[in-house]
Design an enzyme around this catalytic site. Structure first.
Site, PDB file in Angstrom:
ATOM      1  N   ASP A   9       0.911  -1.074  -0.096  1.00  0.00           N
ATOM      2  CA  ASP A   9      -0.009  -0.139  -0.054  1.00  0.00           C
ATOM      3  C   ASP A   9       0.888   1.243  -0.063  1.00  0.00           C
ATOM      4  O   ASP A   9       1.889   1.211   0.441  1.00  0.00           O
ATOM      5  CB  ASP A   9      -1.028   0.207   1.137  1.00  0.00           C
ATOM      6  N   SER A  10       0.249   2.432  -0.239  1.00  0.00           N
ATOM      7  CA  SER A  10       0.997   3.779  -0.161  1.00  0.00           C
ATOM      8  C   SER A  10       1.053   4.228   1.171  1.00  0.00           C
ATOM      9  O   SER A  10       2.270   4.776   1.292  1.00  0.00           O
ATOM     10  CB  SER A  10       0.342   4.670  -1.218  1.00  0.00           C
ATOM     11  N   THR A  74      -5.435   3.334  -5.723  1.00  0.00           N
ATOM     12  CA  THR A  74      -4.631   4.031  -6.847  1.00  0.00           C
ATOM     13  C   THR A  74      -3.739   3.114  -7.520  1.00  0.00           C
ATOM     14  O   THR A  74      -3.681   3.065  -9.007  1.00  0.00           O
ATOM     15  CB  THR A  74      -3.896   5.207  -6.591  1.00  0.00           C
ATOM     16  N   GLU A 151      -2.892   9.305   7.809  1.00  0.00           N
ATOM     17  CA  GLU A 151      -1.291   9.229   8.152  1.00  0.00           C
ATOM     18  C   GLU A 151      -0.874  10.174   9.255  1.00  0.00           C
ATOM     19  O   GLU A 151       0.268   9.771   9.733  1.00  0.00           O
ATOM     20  CB  GLU A 151      -0.497   9.616   6.724  1.00  0.00           C
ATOM     21  N   CYS A 183     -10.741   3.642  -1.058  1.00  0.00           N
ATOM     22  CA  CYS A 183      -9.128   4.027  -0.675  1.00  0.00           C
ATOM     23  C   CYS A 183      -9.061   3.189   0.736  1.00  0.00           C
ATOM     24  O   CYS A 183      -9.986   3.283   1.404  1.00  0.00           O
ATOM     25  CB  CYS A 183      -8.800   5.459  -0.418  1.00  0.00           C
ATOM     26  N   THR A 184      -8.070   2.427   0.554  1.00  0.00           N
ATOM     27  CA  THR A 184      -7.979   1.473   2.067  1.00  0.00           C
ATOM     28  C   THR A 184      -7.503   2.505   3.203  1.00  0.00           C
ATOM     29  O   THR A 184      -7.740   1.812   4.136  1.00  0.00           O
ATOM     30  CB  THR A 184      -7.032   0.317   1.579  1.00  0.00           C
ATOM     31  N   HIS A 185      -7.100   3.787   3.064  1.00  0.00           N
ATOM     32  CA  HIS A 185      -6.909   4.452   4.285  1.00  0.00           C
ATOM     33  C   HIS A 185      -8.375   4.809   4.847  1.00  0.00           C
ATOM     34  O   HIS A 185      -8.210   4.915   6.009  1.00  0.00           O
ATOM     35  CB  HIS A 185      -6.244   5.726   3.937  1.00  0.00           C
TER      36      HIS A 185
END
Length: 264
Positions: A9-10, A74, A151, A183-185
């Site tokens: 993941d990002s 993304t 984040e 979005c997985t966040h």
């Protein structure tokens, strides 16, 4: 088979998917990579996202993973098909599982999608939803402030609530009964999102459906871990180990071990 499942993941968002895989497949070992130092990916050019995604993939391939989960919407939108074509292990993303789950839940076939700028502009969810049901009505919105909130571990309080309210105002005049967290966040903000969007709207996170797909693919390829073993998970971050640990421990509700800072 006693080899790990790779999850990329990002940043920390893919932990929402990793946690669900660990719940549904408790014998499996997870090697997770979060590129927190370069997060978010959603506002980056497509070519850059693909390059960063490949760096995480190559890192995990050296760990002898047996399957790869791209837990970043993304990266799924931009890189999934290329990676599936070029590596020999099974690779899954999070878009199609989320789309399937939304269509199972909607009653009026009116679905909202929120995600990063890159995911929304790629129209990957529109394609996934309409590949299953051409009649679906879709309302999409990029919610760029959400990933930085997560984040920074800013998940509650007046500031976070005001950001969520502003971002979701777009949906108040729509007829959606289902909202995809593209979005997985975003599942880390799900309590606030649900509060703002209203109890009449079903909020869909792709983690549960993705974990089921992982299980089915591992079974089909005879890669499931059948031995009664205690998995030893590893979590790699390109950013601050301390902040990653704080967010991860809060999300899992228990201290995680083997959290390691890396350079890709």
């Amino acid at each position: 088979m006693d080899r790990p499942i790779g999850v990329i993941d990002s940043g920390v968002g893919g932990l929402t998917v990793a946690k669900e895989i660990m719940r549904q497949l408790p014998k499996e070992t997870i090697y997770y990579v979060g590129d927190t130092s370069r997060c978010p990916y959603g506002s980056r050019p497509k070519e850059e996202v693909i390059a960063f995604t490949w760096q995480m993939v190559h890192f995990l391939l050296k760990k002898q993973i047996k399957m790869l989960v791209i837990a970043c919407n993304t990266a799924t939108a931009f890189a999934l098909e290329e990676i599936q074509a070029k590596i020999e292990i099974p690779v899954v993303g999070v878009v199609h599982p989320g789309a399937r789950s939304a269509l199972k839940n909607t009653q009026n076939i009116s679905i909202g999608v929120i995600g990063t700028k890159g995911t929304i502009e790629s129209k990957v969810y529109e394609r996934a939803l309409r590949s299953i049901n051409n009649e679906v009505e879709i309302y999409s919105k990029a919610c760029e402030p959400f990933v930085p909130l997560v984040e920074r571990n800013c998940l509650t309080g007046d500031y976070a609530r005001s950001i969520v309210q502003q971002s979701l105002a777009h949906f108040q005049e729509t007829s959606i009964d289902t909202l995809i967290l593209g979005c997985t966040h975003y599942p880390l903000l799900q309590p606030l999102i649900q509060e703002v969007i209203g109890e009449d709207v079903t909020v869909i996170s792709s983690g549960d459906e993705t974990a089921r797909e992982v299980s089915a693919i591992l079974y089909h390829h005879e890669l499931l871990q059948t031995d009664d073993v205690q998995p030893n998970h590893f979590f790699y971050t390109t950013g601050s180990r301390a902040l990653f640990s704080q967010i991860a421990n809060n999300w899992f509700g228990t201290p995680l071990h083997n959290i390691i800072e890396i350079v890709l």
